[in-house]
Design a protein around this motif. Structure first.
Motif, PDB file in Angstrom:
ATOM      1  N   ILE A  47     -12.787  -4.192   0.978  1.00  0.00           N
ATOM      2  CA  ILE A  47     -12.255  -4.398  -0.380  1.00  0.00           C
ATOM      3  C   ILE A  47     -13.301  -5.234  -1.108  1.00  0.00           C
ATOM      4  N   ALA A  48     -14.130  -4.555  -1.880  1.00  0.00           N
ATOM      5  CA  ALA A  48     -15.293  -5.212  -2.479  1.00  0.00           C
ATOM      6  C   ALA A  48     -14.951  -6.048  -3.700  1.00  0.00           C
ATOM      7  N   GLU A  49     -13.968  -5.593  -4.471  1.00  0.00           N
ATOM      8  CA  GLU A  49     -13.601  -6.319  -5.686  1.00  0.00           C
ATOM      9  C   GLU A  49     -12.682  -7.494  -5.322  1.00  0.00           C
ATOM     10  N   PRO A  50     -13.113  -8.729  -5.563  1.00  0.00           N
ATOM     11  CA  PRO A  50     -12.335  -9.906  -5.155  1.00  0.00           C
ATOM     12  C   PRO A  50     -10.900  -9.918  -5.680  1.00  0.00           C
ATOM     13  N   SER A  51     -10.668  -9.397  -6.886  1.00  0.00           N
ATOM     14  CA  SER A  51      -9.331  -9.452  -7.483  1.00  0.00           C
ATOM     15  C   SER A  51      -8.313  -8.586  -6.737  1.00  0.00           C
ATOM     16  N   TYR A  52      -8.791  -7.700  -5.848  1.00  0.00           N
ATOM     17  CA  TYR A  52      -7.888  -6.821  -5.100  1.00  0.00           C
ATOM     18  C   TYR A  52      -7.602  -7.333  -3.687  1.00  0.00           C
ATOM     19  N   ARG A  53      -8.241  -8.411  -3.302  1.00  0.00           N
ATOM     20  CA  ARG A  53      -8.055  -8.920  -1.944  1.00  0.00           C
ATOM     21  C   ARG A  53      -6.754  -9.708  -1.835  1.00  0.00           C
ATOM     22  N   GLY A  54      -6.172  -9.671  -0.647  1.00  0.00           N
ATOM     23  CA  GLY A  54      -4.962 -10.422  -0.389  1.00  0.00           C
ATOM     24  C   GLY A  54      -3.727  -9.877  -1.067  1.00  0.00           C
ATOM     25  N   ARG A  55      -3.777  -8.612  -1.482  1.00  0.00           N
ATOM     26  CA  ARG A  55      -2.655  -8.010  -2.213  1.00  0.00           C
ATOM     27  C   ARG A  55      -2.108  -6.762  -1.518  1.00  0.00           C
ATOM     28  N   GLY A  56      -2.531  -6.534  -0.281  1.00  0.00           N
ATOM     29  CA  GLY A  56      -2.002  -5.414   0.482  1.00  0.00           C
ATOM     30  C   GLY A  56      -2.761  -4.108   0.345  1.00  0.00           C
ATOM     31  N   PHE A  57      -3.818  -4.097  -0.465  1.00  0.00           N
ATOM     32  CA  PHE A  57      -4.579  -2.864  -0.638  1.00  0.00           C
ATOM     33  C   PHE A  57      -5.283  -2.475   0.666  1.00  0.00           C
ATOM     34  N   GLY A  58      -5.858  -3.457   1.344  1.00  0.00           N
ATOM     35  CA  GLY A  58      -6.555  -3.177   2.596  1.00  0.00           C
ATOM     36  C   GLY A  58      -5.636  -2.571   3.635  1.00  0.00           C
ATOM     37  N   LYS A  59      -4.413  -3.064   3.694  1.00  0.00           N
ATOM     38  CA  LYS A  59      -3.452  -2.555   4.676  1.00  0.00           C
ATOM     39  C   LYS A  59      -3.089  -1.106   4.378  1.00  0.00           C
ATOM     40  N   GLU A  60      -2.838  -0.804   3.098  1.00  0.00           N
ATOM     41  CA  GLU A  60      -2.493   0.583   2.751  1.00  0.00           C
ATOM     42  C   GLU A  60      -3.653   1.522   3.057  1.00  0.00           C
ATOM     43  N   VAL A  61      -4.858   1.120   2.701  1.00  0.00           N
ATOM     44  CA  VAL A  61      -6.032   1.953   2.944  1.00  0.00           C
ATOM     45  C   VAL A  61      -6.234   2.191   4.442  1.00  0.00           C
ATOM     46  N   THR A  62      -6.084   1.134   5.236  1.00  0.00           N
ATOM     47  CA  THR A  62      -6.248   1.264   6.679  1.00  0.00           C
ATOM     48  C   THR A  62      -5.250   2.252   7.259  1.00  0.00           C
ATOM     49  N   ARG A  63      -4.008   2.155   6.840  1.00  0.00           N
ATOM     50  CA  ARG A  63      -2.973   3.065   7.339  1.00  0.00           C
ATOM     51  C   ARG A  63      -3.255   4.507   6.899  1.00  0.00           C
ATOM     52  N   MET A  64      -3.738   4.692   5.680  1.00  0.00           N
ATOM     53  CA  MET A  64      -4.084   6.034   5.205  1.00  0.00           C
ATOM     54  C   MET A  64      -5.239   6.615   6.015  1.00  0.00           C
ATOM     55  N   MET A  65      -6.227   5.774   6.330  1.00  0.00           N
ATOM     56  CA  MET A  65      -7.382   6.269   7.080  1.00  0.00           C
ATOM     57  C   MET A  65      -6.995   6.572   8.521  1.00  0.00           C
ATOM     58  N   MET A  66      -6.091   5.791   9.093  1.00  0.00           N
ATOM     59  CA  MET A  66      -5.595   6.092  10.430  1.00  0.00           C
ATOM     60  C   MET A  66      -4.841   7.419  10.416  1.00  0.00           C
ATOM     61  N   PHE A  67      -4.045   7.638   9.380  1.00  0.00           N
ATOM     62  CA  PHE A  67      -3.325   8.900   9.217  1.00  0.00           C
ATOM     63  C   PHE A  67      -4.316  10.065   9.182  1.00  0.00           C
ATOM     64  N   TYR A  68      -5.374   9.916   8.393  1.00  0.00           N
ATOM     65  CA  TYR A  68      -6.374  10.983   8.274  1.00  0.00           C
ATOM     66  C   TYR A  68      -7.090  11.191   9.614  1.00  0.00           C
ATOM     67  N   GLY A  69      -7.433  10.097  10.276  1.00  0.00           N
ATOM     68  CA  GLY A  69      -8.130  10.196  11.553  1.00  0.00           C
ATOM     69  C   GLY A  69      -7.312  10.895  12.615  1.00  0.00           C
ATOM     70  N   VAL A  70      -6.015  10.602  12.641  1.00  0.00           N
ATOM     71  CA  VAL A  70      -5.120  11.228  13.624  1.00  0.00           C
ATOM     72  C   VAL A  70      -4.871  12.692  13.267  1.00  0.00           C
ATOM     73  N   ALA A  71      -4.578  12.955  11.981  1.00  0.00           N
ATOM     74  CA  ALA A  71      -4.188  14.297  11.556  1.00  0.00           C
ATOM     75  C   ALA A  71      -5.346  15.279  11.508  1.00  0.00           C
ATOM     76  N   LYS A  72      -6.528  14.807  11.077  1.00  0.00           N
ATOM     77  CA  LYS A  72      -7.647  15.722  10.836  1.00  0.00           C
ATOM     78  C   LYS A  72      -8.769  15.627  11.873  1.00  0.00           C
ATOM     79  N   LEU A  73      -8.950  14.454  12.475  1.00  0.00           N
ATOM     80  CA  LEU A  73     -10.085  14.255  13.379  1.00  0.00           C
ATOM     81  C   LEU A  73      -9.676  14.150  14.840  1.00  0.00           C
ATOM     82  N   GLY A  74      -8.387  14.078  15.092  1.00  0.00           N
ATOM     83  CA  GLY A  74      -7.922  13.998  16.476  1.00  0.00           C
ATOM     84  C   GLY A  74      -8.247  12.689  17.166  1.00  0.00           C
ATOM     85  N   ILE A  75      -8.280  11.599  16.395  1.00  0.00           N
ATOM     86  CA  ILE A  75      -8.609  10.292  16.972  1.00  0.00           C
ATOM     87  C   ILE A  75      -7.474   9.806  17.873  1.00  0.00           C
TER      88      ILE A  75
END
Length: 209
Positions: free
Chosen positions: A108-136
């Motif tokens: 999360i490069a923009e400081p104003s977005y840190r500590g607001r849950g954006f990182g958590k949502e992004v991480t969960r979305m990327m895990m979803f993509y990794g499991v669904a599309k990449l077979g992680i």
């Protein structure tokens, strides 16, 4: 990685889009930050080197990268996509003998977005993509020991600490994706919408004109 070159993922508050050349100038400005260099264990690059890096991330079969956009800003077609950027997220296939093992990295490069849950949502979305599309089947996160916020976030997502490297001053956290975990991830993130990136960009341009 070619697999996501035309993939857009839409979540509740963020949109993930492929890392394209148009994103490089702002990304380059981010990476001038000493703080971000330290957090990502990165060396400063010239703008030309950053463009080369973007091309390699697009072409290499062991890297999957998305740029994170603020969905609220992005919903306004009059706002340029680059103005909506707030960070990036990556999956690295670190073991050539095991394509189901992936290192997950979120910035999360923009400081104003840190500590607001954006990182958590992004991480969960990327895990979803990794499991669904990449077979992680195993996710790892390597985080600097001083980055307590990120360590706590991954632990809240059920990552377990597996090792600490005092030389590199980092901790490795890991999650094994068994069948129960896989189904839970797919169910929890079922609201994530996958769209055609080029078509979506074309629609936004039409609406803004």
């Amino acid at each position: 990685m070619k697999i996501n070159e035309n993939t857009l993922l839409e979540g509740h508050r963020v949109v993930l889009v492929p890392y394209n050349a148009q994103h490089v100038p702002r990304y380059h400005e981010w990476m001038k930050s000493v703080e971000l260099q330290q957090l990502t264990a990165s060396e400063p690059l010239t703008l030309d080197q950053e463009y080369d890096m973007q091309r390699s991330w697009r072409e290499d079969s062991d890297k999957c990268t998305f740029i994170i956009l603020d969905k609220q800003q992005w919903a306004d077609p009059s706002v340029e996509e680059e103005q909506c950027m707030l960070g990036d997220v990556n999956i690295f296939l670190t073991d050539p003998t095991d394509p189901t093992l992936a290192e997950l990295e979120v910035m999360i490069a923009e400081p104003s977005y840190r500590g607001r849950g954006f990182g958590k949502e992004v991480t969960r979305m990327m895990m979803f993509y990794g499991v669904a599309k990449l077979g992680i089947k195993t996710f790892q996160a390597k985080i600097g020991l001083s980055n307590e916020v990120s360590i706590l976030m991954f632990k809240k997502l059920n990552f377990k600490e597996v090792s600490v490297c005092k030389v590199f001053k980092e901790v490795t956290l890991e999650m094994t994706v068994d069948e129960d975990v896989r189904l839970r991830i797919l169910d929890e993130m079922a609201s994530v919408k996958e769209r055609d990136y080029r078509q979506t960009c074309s629609n936004r341009q039409e609406l803004s004109s």
